[in-house]
Every structure is written in structure tokens, then in C-alpha cells.
Design a protein around this motif. Structure first.
Motif, PDB file in Angstrom:
ATOM      1  N   GLU A  67      -3.678  -0.691  -3.847  1.00 19.04           N
ATOM      2  CA  GLU A  67      -2.910  -0.524  -2.613  1.00 19.04           C
ATOM      3  C   GLU A  67      -1.406  -0.561  -2.904  1.00 19.04           C
ATOM      4  O   GLU A  67      -0.632   0.184  -2.307  1.00 19.04           O
TER       5      GLU A  67
ATOM      6  N   LEU B 166      -0.534   2.813  -4.321  1.00 19.39           N
ATOM      7  CA  LEU B 166      -0.634   3.833  -3.272  1.00 19.39           C
ATOM      8  C   LEU B 166       0.590   3.791  -2.365  1.00 19.39           C
ATOM      9  O   LEU B 166       1.182   4.817  -2.047  1.00 19.39           O
ATOM     10  N   ARG B 167       0.964   2.602  -1.946  1.00 17.43           N
ATOM     11  CA  ARG B 167       2.143   2.469  -1.081  1.00 17.43           C
ATOM     12  C   ARG B 167       3.412   2.900  -1.807  1.00 17.43           C
ATOM     13  O   ARG B 167       4.280   3.521  -1.209  1.00 17.43           O
TER      14      ARG B 167
ATOM     15  N   LEU C 252       3.615   5.108  -4.302  1.00 19.20           N
ATOM     16  CA  LEU C 252       3.597   6.558  -4.517  1.00 19.20           C
ATOM     17  C   LEU C 252       3.706   7.354  -3.222  1.00 19.20           C
ATOM     18  O   LEU C 252       4.109   8.513  -3.238  1.00 19.20           O
ATOM     19  N   GLU C 253       3.368   6.746  -2.085  1.00 22.82           N
ATOM     20  CA  GLU C 253       3.472   7.422  -0.796  1.00 22.82           C
ATOM     21  C   GLU C 253       4.914   7.597  -0.331  1.00 22.82           C
ATOM     22  O   GLU C 253       5.176   8.417   0.540  1.00 22.82           O
ATOM     23  N   HIS C 254       5.821   6.844  -0.899  1.00 21.97           N
ATOM     24  CA  HIS C 254       7.214   6.896  -0.456  1.00 21.97           C
ATOM     25  C   HIS C 254       8.101   7.502  -1.543  1.00 21.97           C
ATOM     26  O   HIS C 254       8.507   6.815  -2.476  1.00 21.97           O
TER      27      HIS C 254
END
Length: 153
Positions: free
Chosen positions: A32, A35-36, A38-40
Motif C-alpha cells: 500500500e 501504491l500510494r 506511485l499514484e502521485h
């Protein structure tokens, strides 16, 4: 991104595991975290990748603690000889670590187990690198005193 993701992944997992003490949960939180991150896309342009990763992981670990009232440490299957050797070899250090605060244990974990640079630790805890170095020295002295003068690190 200048950092090796695979190397950082292992360090973030180790950080989460030592805070949570549950393998599956630590794996989930580590995933997680990335993921967080790489999402930004804005995080890529910032030269504080390690600080961002540890901040995200720390926040997710705190969220997990809030969900659970009591965290059980799972028992693993080991031979009697392995257990005895482990207990004998780590008894002094474990007892010494108990006298440290959570923040002090985290600083030692970050610096000596995950090899996080002092300036990054300073950014995480909003301290100058000189203050971090003094804090680490103080923590090591406290551990040394508790362990009866044993050599640390």
C-alpha cells in the motif's frame, strides 16, 4: 526516481514488520505504501523519496494500530536448539531495547538496520541532522549503560 525500488521495498517491509509484528499485515502495508507513492506523480519530482516512503509507511502502521486493540505476535515453529540460541544471544539487547521509547527504537531501526541517512531521519522527525546525531549518540549510550558496557554497532 533515483532510488532502487526493490532495495527500498525490503527496507520499508522490515520497518513495517518491526512495528506491526505480523508478516501478512506488514506485506500489505508495504504494498500500500508503494501504491500510494506511485499514484502521485508529484512525488517523483521531489528529492525526498525516502522521507515520503517512511512517512506513508508510518502513517499506515498507525492506522493499523488504531484498527486493532491488541496485536498478537504469531508463534513460529523452531527447533528447541534454535530457540535456546536465539534467546541466549539476544537477551541483553532485548532487555536494553525495552528501556527505549518507541521513537528511540525507530530512530535506531532506521539508522542501523535500514541504513537511512541522518538527514532523512531528521526530515522525518523534523530535526536537524546534528540533533539526530546527538540523539543517536544518546540512545547508544543509554543502551551501552543498560547492557553493562557491551560494545554496540
Amino acid at each position: 526516481m533515483a532510488l532502487d525500488i526493490e532495495d527500498q521495498y525490503d527496507k520499508i517491509y522490515r520497518y513495517c514488520y518491526l512495528k506491526i509484528r505480523q508478516r501478512e499485515t506488514a506485506e500489505d502495508i508495504t504494498q500500500e505504501t508503494f501504491l500510494r507513492f506511485l499514484e502521485h506523480p508529484k512525488y517523483y519530482s521531489i528529492d525526498k523519496t525516502m522521507q515520503i516512503l517512511y512517512t506513508i509507511a508510518g502513517n499506515l502502521c498507525m492506522d493499523e494500530f488504531r484498527k486493532q486493540k491488541c496485536v498478537d505476535i504469531p508463534e513460529t515453529q523452531q527447533s528447541d536448539e534454535d530457540i535456546e540460541e536465539t534467546v541466549l544471544s539476544s537477551f541483553l539487547l532485548k532487555n536494553a531495547l525495552k528501556i527505549l521509547t518507541d521513537t528511540e527504537r525507530e530512530i535506531i531501526l532506521l539508522r542501523y538496520i535500514n541504513d537511512v541517512p541522518v538527514n532523512v531521519i531528521g526530515n522525518i522527525y523534523d530535526m536537524s541532522r546534528f540533533a539526530v546525531n546527538r540523539r543517536i549518540k544518546s540512545i547508544l549510550e543509554k543502551l551501552k549503560k543498560e547492557m553493562g558496557g557491551e560494545r554496540l554497532i
